[in-house]
Design an enzyme around this catalytic site. Structure first.
Site, mmCIF file in Angstrom:
data_model
loop_
_atom_site.group_PDB
_atom_site.id
_atom_site.type_symbol
_atom_site.label_atom_id
_atom_site.label_comp_id
_atom_site.label_asym_id
_atom_site.label_seq_id
_atom_site.Cartn_x
_atom_site.Cartn_y
_atom_site.Cartn_z
ATOM 1 N N ASP A 11 0.837 -1.196 0.000
ATOM 2 C CA ASP A 11 0.000 0.000 0.000
ATOM 3 C C ASP A 11 0.872 1.245 0.000
ATOM 4 O OD1 ASP A 11 -1.978 -1.762 0.182
ATOM 5 O OD2 ASP A 11 -2.669 -1.184 2.192
ATOM 6 N N GLU A 71 3.936 1.631 -1.238
ATOM 7 C CA GLU A 71 4.524 1.883 -2.561
ATOM 8 C C GLU A 71 3.475 2.479 -3.502
ATOM 9 O OE1 GLU A 71 7.820 -1.567 -3.235
ATOM 10 O OE2 GLU A 71 5.808 -2.207 -2.717
ATOM 11 N N ASP A 84 0.916 4.296 -2.555
ATOM 12 C CA ASP A 84 0.705 5.688 -2.161
ATOM 13 C C ASP A 84 1.796 6.596 -2.721
ATOM 14 O OD1 ASP A 84 -1.530 5.010 -0.814
ATOM 15 O OD2 ASP A 84 -0.575 4.907 1.159
ATOM 16 N N SER A 135 -36.411 -3.222 -17.090
ATOM 17 C CA SER A 135 -36.274 -4.200 -16.008
ATOM 18 C C SER A 135 -36.573 -5.589 -16.570
ATOM 19 C CB SER A 135 -37.200 -3.850 -14.861
ATOM 20 O OG SER A 135 -38.509 -3.905 -15.323
ATOM 21 N N LEU A 136 -36.489 -6.573 -15.736
ATOM 22 C CA LEU A 136 -36.749 -7.942 -16.185
ATOM 23 C C LEU A 136 -38.051 -8.405 -15.575
ATOM 24 C CD1 LEU A 136 -33.213 -9.405 -15.474
ATOM 25 C CD2 LEU A 136 -34.209 -8.990 -17.714
ATOM 26 N N GLU A 170 -26.946 -16.457 -15.028
ATOM 27 C CA GLU A 170 -25.979 -15.791 -14.156
ATOM 28 C C GLU A 170 -26.689 -15.331 -12.891
ATOM 29 O OE1 GLU A 170 -25.297 -11.691 -16.236
ATOM 30 O OE2 GLU A 170 -25.890 -13.178 -17.713
ATOM 31 N N LYS A 177 -28.229 -12.903 -10.010
ATOM 32 C CA LYS A 177 -28.902 -11.596 -9.989
ATOM 33 C C LYS A 177 -28.406 -10.863 -8.754
ATOM 34 C CE LYS A 177 -33.443 -9.541 -10.766
ATOM 35 N NZ LYS A 177 -33.314 -8.406 -9.896
ATOM 36 N N ASP A 222 -27.799 -8.106 -5.981
ATOM 37 C CA ASP A 222 -28.764 -7.244 -5.318
ATOM 38 C C ASP A 222 -28.086 -5.931 -4.920
ATOM 39 O OD1 ASP A 222 -31.050 -6.398 -4.190
ATOM 40 O OD2 ASP A 222 -30.970 -7.713 -2.436
ATOM 41 N N ARG A 275 -30.180 4.048 -13.041
ATOM 42 C CA ARG A 275 -31.331 3.637 -13.810
ATOM 43 C C ARG A 275 -32.417 4.709 -13.847
ATOM 44 N NH1 ARG A 275 -34.454 -1.091 -14.598
ATOM 45 N NH2 ARG A 275 -36.434 -0.717 -13.584
ATOM 46 N N GLU A 279 -23.966 -3.868 -11.784
ATOM 47 C CA GLU A 279 -24.583 -3.628 -10.490
ATOM 48 C C GLU A 279 -23.513 -3.171 -9.508
ATOM 49 O OE1 GLU A 279 -27.739 -4.343 -10.879
ATOM 50 O OE2 GLU A 279 -28.634 -4.463 -8.874
ATOM 51 N N TYR A 328 -22.508 -6.925 -16.303
ATOM 52 C CA TYR A 328 -23.249 -8.067 -16.848
ATOM 53 C C TYR A 328 -23.965 -7.826 -18.173
ATOM 54 C CZ TYR A 328 -26.783 -5.611 -14.051
ATOM 55 O OH TYR A 328 -27.579 -4.664 -13.484
ATOM 56 N N LYS A 384 -30.775 -15.449 -19.912
ATOM 57 C CA LYS A 384 -30.798 -14.633 -21.130
ATOM 58 C C LYS A 384 -30.568 -15.524 -22.349
ATOM 59 C CE LYS A 384 -28.570 -10.921 -18.555
ATOM 60 N NZ LYS A 384 -27.326 -10.222 -18.242
ATOM 61 N N LYS A 419 -36.629 -15.387 -9.209
ATOM 62 C CA LYS A 419 -36.344 -14.846 -7.875
ATOM 63 C C LYS A 419 -36.402 -15.953 -6.836
ATOM 64 C CE LYS A 419 -37.230 -10.605 -7.001
ATOM 65 N NZ LYS A 419 -36.729 -9.279 -6.908
ATOM 66 N N CYS A 456 -38.926 -3.091 34.149
ATOM 67 C CA CYS A 456 -37.850 -3.983 33.708
ATOM 68 C C CYS A 456 -38.067 -5.395 34.265
ATOM 69 C CB CYS A 456 -36.513 -3.424 34.177
ATOM 70 S SG CYS A 456 -35.136 -4.525 33.793
ATOM 71 N N CYS A 505 -35.047 -6.040 36.926
ATOM 72 C CA CYS A 505 -34.829 -5.312 38.175
ATOM 73 C C CYS A 505 -36.053 -4.530 38.625
ATOM 74 C CB CYS A 505 -33.628 -4.387 38.050
ATOM 75 S SG CYS A 505 -33.933 -2.986 36.964
ATOM 76 N N CYS A 530 -34.316 0.311 30.169
ATOM 77 C CA CYS A 530 -34.294 0.269 31.628
ATOM 78 C C CYS A 530 -33.204 1.254 32.056
ATOM 79 C CB CYS A 530 -33.945 -1.133 32.119
ATOM 80 S SG CYS A 530 -33.504 -1.115 33.859
ATOM 81 N N CYS A 576 -29.030 -2.973 37.433
ATOM 82 C CA CYS A 576 -29.807 -3.980 36.706
ATOM 83 C C CYS A 576 -28.849 -5.096 36.263
ATOM 84 C CB CYS A 576 -30.478 -3.297 35.522
ATOM 85 S SG CYS A 576 -31.440 -4.397 34.499
#
Ligand code: IVH
Length: 665
Positions: free
Chosen positions: A34, A36, A38, A83-84, A113, A115, A117, A136, A173, A225, A288, A312, A406, A409, A424, A430
């Site tokens: 890291d 080197e 930087d 959309s699908l 493939e 999906k 999220d 989108r 995504e 994708y 697809k 889904k 509570c 107690c 509480c 307690c």
């Protein structure tokens, strides 16, 4: 270095940095440290600052983002972002297959493939350079978020190779891994900020942030994708994606070709089970038609392509009987209602309990004893009750009554304005709150004392400990006299307690369990103040002057030290010899080993004195004047002109406060 040499060097540096970004963020196989990395970045930055007209839009230095505050502009998508349509069963996929077969007469293949999220993004490249990133939006128009997207290190700003089309769009995504999400929320919790509900919310929230420099600090990632354009090199989806991988895109490996539905179904079943082992969220499978001519033949409906469909996964759900409710008291006194259920099998485990969250949730569900309830396991580990089967409700049932005192107690509960949970307030009397504090104190990342929860419970019940301070006056005889304790386990415990007096101050501070003072804040406080005494006597203004300490944390720290119970605890810990001061003599890090840094100007978040201390603590040397031996000039607002001239003459890189802090990360 003259201008044309600088230009050449800038190009070399850009290429090298992009190469290392790809190794690190796409292939996960870094070739350099890291530090080197930087150094390359800071050399590039210095040259670009010297010759601002040589800095390109897509220079890797732009990935750190800008602080400009602006609204997003919107732009019409060149290809609408459709959309699908969703399916939920194998039968529905068979129907889809039939519809495809009616139109296409020749043989064809499907790709399947995952999906992902997250949040969909369209990236446009011209001559191999990223020129635009658009969300989108409503499918026709989206927000231009190019500056934010430029900070995502797995997205190439300049492509490798040469056979990419002059202009094309690639869609994918943006997402956050489980680990990235967990760390982000942990930092937010420590800072007293609201936490994100799930990685998708965290991703979309991040992408819409106004300051790209803040986006740069979030762990965003991007899978690609879908390719769009006039001159794509191949005629199939899969071949183009495979090629795009060579241009530097992160195209996931989880993609296969099928000409047979049964094999496709086994791919789906495999991932339905295996998804729990992935380090990120997916919510289904996308199917697809692979060949573009066949996709064109099939065309689109108003909303979605006829050549693709998504399957889904079902949120795993079960129905069972609600038997009773317990009210649990947490370490901070917050009350969580927990439902006891008739045991039921759900997603591979037997579920007997589920969280009911809080009083509002109980009211919303109107859940009653003996109801039949739906239990779901989403991304969360603890299952939740999502609904009640009202048709199956037994007659004469009545709504649940929330407790007002509570269960541990008996203290009257409080509910602060705007908060969902009851608390509480009996923090020091307690039992679960007392035990919770001790458990936090001894935990591995705090004092690392080897005692199980059951041991703490036992010692508390036997009256041996009433707070963490009492651990240090435990005698060997007392411990050995405990149920199930033998000679060996007693000495292990006593030794472990004794060894903990060597634990460094920043961890002792974390172990105290001050609200909102997590590991990071404890470290910052310890480095800023160096001793507990100074933190204890600090004013509000002095506290907020420390890095990462805001109003909420400062107030909480002051409140903690005002409380007589805490003062007593601290007295006990102090006389036990715990580390209440930072050990100054040895550097705490080696990140700046052997480097000489000159400081000039004034800085946004640290005083010059603090920066000097940080240089020394990390093994570096702070010099007063610039010479050939200077490695960096750490420059703030208003650097003196003679210093500026000298560093330019000697070719010494100028680094900002932010860059300096990044070197220490
Ligand atoms: S293809 C026209 N592939 O799902 C088809 N989409 O409901 C273009 N998504 O907006 C999309 N993983 O945000 C495709 N492997 C994948 C995907 C995927 C996730 C999302 C994407 C899209 C939505 C469609």
């Amino acid at each position: 270095m003259n201008r044309s040499e600088a230009q050449k060097r800038i190009r070399q540096l850009q290429e090298a940095i992009e190469h290392h970004n790809h190794r690190y963020y796409v292939m996960s196989e870094p070739e350099i440290s890291d530090f080197e990395y930087d150094l390359l970045m800071s050399e590039l930055d210095t040259l670009e600052k010297k010759y601002p007209d040589l800095q390109e839009e897509n220079s890797p230095t732009r990935r750190i983002g800008s602080d400009l505050n602006r609204e997003f502009t919107q732009i019409e998508h060149i290809y609408p972002m459709l959309s699908l349509s969703n399916t939920y069963s194998e039968d529905e996929i068979r129907d889809f297959d039939q519809r495809v077969r009616k139109i296409i007469e020749d043989d064809f293949e499907y790709t399947a493939e995952l999906k992902y999220d997250g949040v969909a993004i369209g990236l446009t490249y011209e001559e191999g350079r990223l020129i635009r990133a658009v969300t989108r939006g409503d499918g026709v128009r989206g927000d231009v978020v190019t500056d934010n997207v430029r900070t995502i290190k797995s997205i190439p700003l300049k492509l490798h190779g040469s056979n990419y089309p002059a202009v094309f769009e690639i869609r994918g995504e943006i997402f956050m891994s489980h680990e990235g999400f967990r760390q982000l929320n942990e930092t937010r919790k420590e800072a007293g900020d609201d936490i994100f509900a799930n990685p998708r919310n965290a991703t979309s929230g991040t992408l819409k942030m106004q300051k790209s420099s803040l986006v740069a600090k979030r762990p965003l990632n991007c899978f690609l994708y879908h390719m769009l354009g006039e001159d794509l090199p191949y005629n199939t989806h899969l071949e183009n994606l495979t090629e795009a991988r060579k241009w530097g895109f992160k195209v996931p490996e989880y993609i296969s070709k099928f000409s047979n539905l049964e094999e496709l179904f086994s791919f789906i079943r495999y991932w339905d089970d295996e998804r729990k082992n992935l380090p990120f969220d997916i919510d289904g499978i996308v199917i697809k038609v692979n060949r573009y001519e066949q996709q064109e033949e099939l065309g689109f409906t108003a909303k979605s392509p006829r050549w693709a469909i998504s399957y889904k996964f079902k949120a795993e759900q079960a129905i069972t009987r609600f038997l009773s409710v317990d009210f649990q008291v947490g370490r901070t006194g917050s009350i969580t209602p927990v439902a006891n259920l008739e045991p039921i099998q759900l997603a591979g485990t037997i579920v007997k309990r589920a969280s009911l969250h809080n009083a509002d949730q109980i009211k919303l569900l109107d859940i009653r004893i003996d109801d039949r309830v739906y239990v779901e396991k989403g991304g969360e580990i603890i299952p939740k009750i999502t609904g009640v089967d009202l048709d199956a409700r037994p007659e004469g049932s009545s709504s649940l009554v929330y407790i007002d005192s509570c269960p541990e107690c008996g203290t009257r509960l409080v509910r602060k304005d705007g908060e969902a949970n009851h608390y509480c307030p009996n923090e020091y009397g307690c039992p679960p709150q007392i035990k919770g504090k001790i458990e936090h104190f001894i935990s591995r990342r705090a004092m690392d004392i080897g005692a199980a929860e059951a041991t703490v419970d036992l010692m508390f019940r036997e009256g041996l400990i009433g707070d963490a301070g009492d651990l240090y006056s435990l005698t060997w005889e007392e411990v050995e006299g405990l149920e199930r304790f033998a000679e060996k386990s007693a000495s292990n415990l006593i030794n472990s307690i004794q060894e903990s007096v060597e634990i460094p101050f920043e961890r002792v501070l974390y172990a105290l369990g001050i609200r909102y003072v997590g590991e990071t804040v404890a470290r910052k406080l310890a480095r800023h103040f160096h001793s507990l005494e100074r933190i204890k006597s600090a004013t509000f203004e002095e506290l907020v002057a420390a890095e990462e300490v805001g109003k909420k944390i400062a107030e909480s720290v002051m409140l903690f030290f005002k409380d007589p119970n805490n003062r007593k605890l601290i007295e006990k810990l102090e006389s036990a010899g715990l580390q209440f001061q930072s050990a100054h003599s040895t550097p705490q890090g080696t990140k700046l080993d052997g480097l000489t840094i000159v400081i000039s100007g004034s800085f946004e978040t640290h005083s010059r004195e603090e920066l000097k201390k940080m240089i020394e603590e990390n093994g570096g040397k702070n010099a007063g004047s610039i010479s050939a031996r200077t490695d960096y000039l750490l420059g703030g607002e208003g650097i003196g002109p003679s210093k500026m001239q000298k560093v330019q003459e000697l070719g010494i890189p100028l680094i900002s406060e932010e860059e300096f802090l990044r070197m220490l990360e």
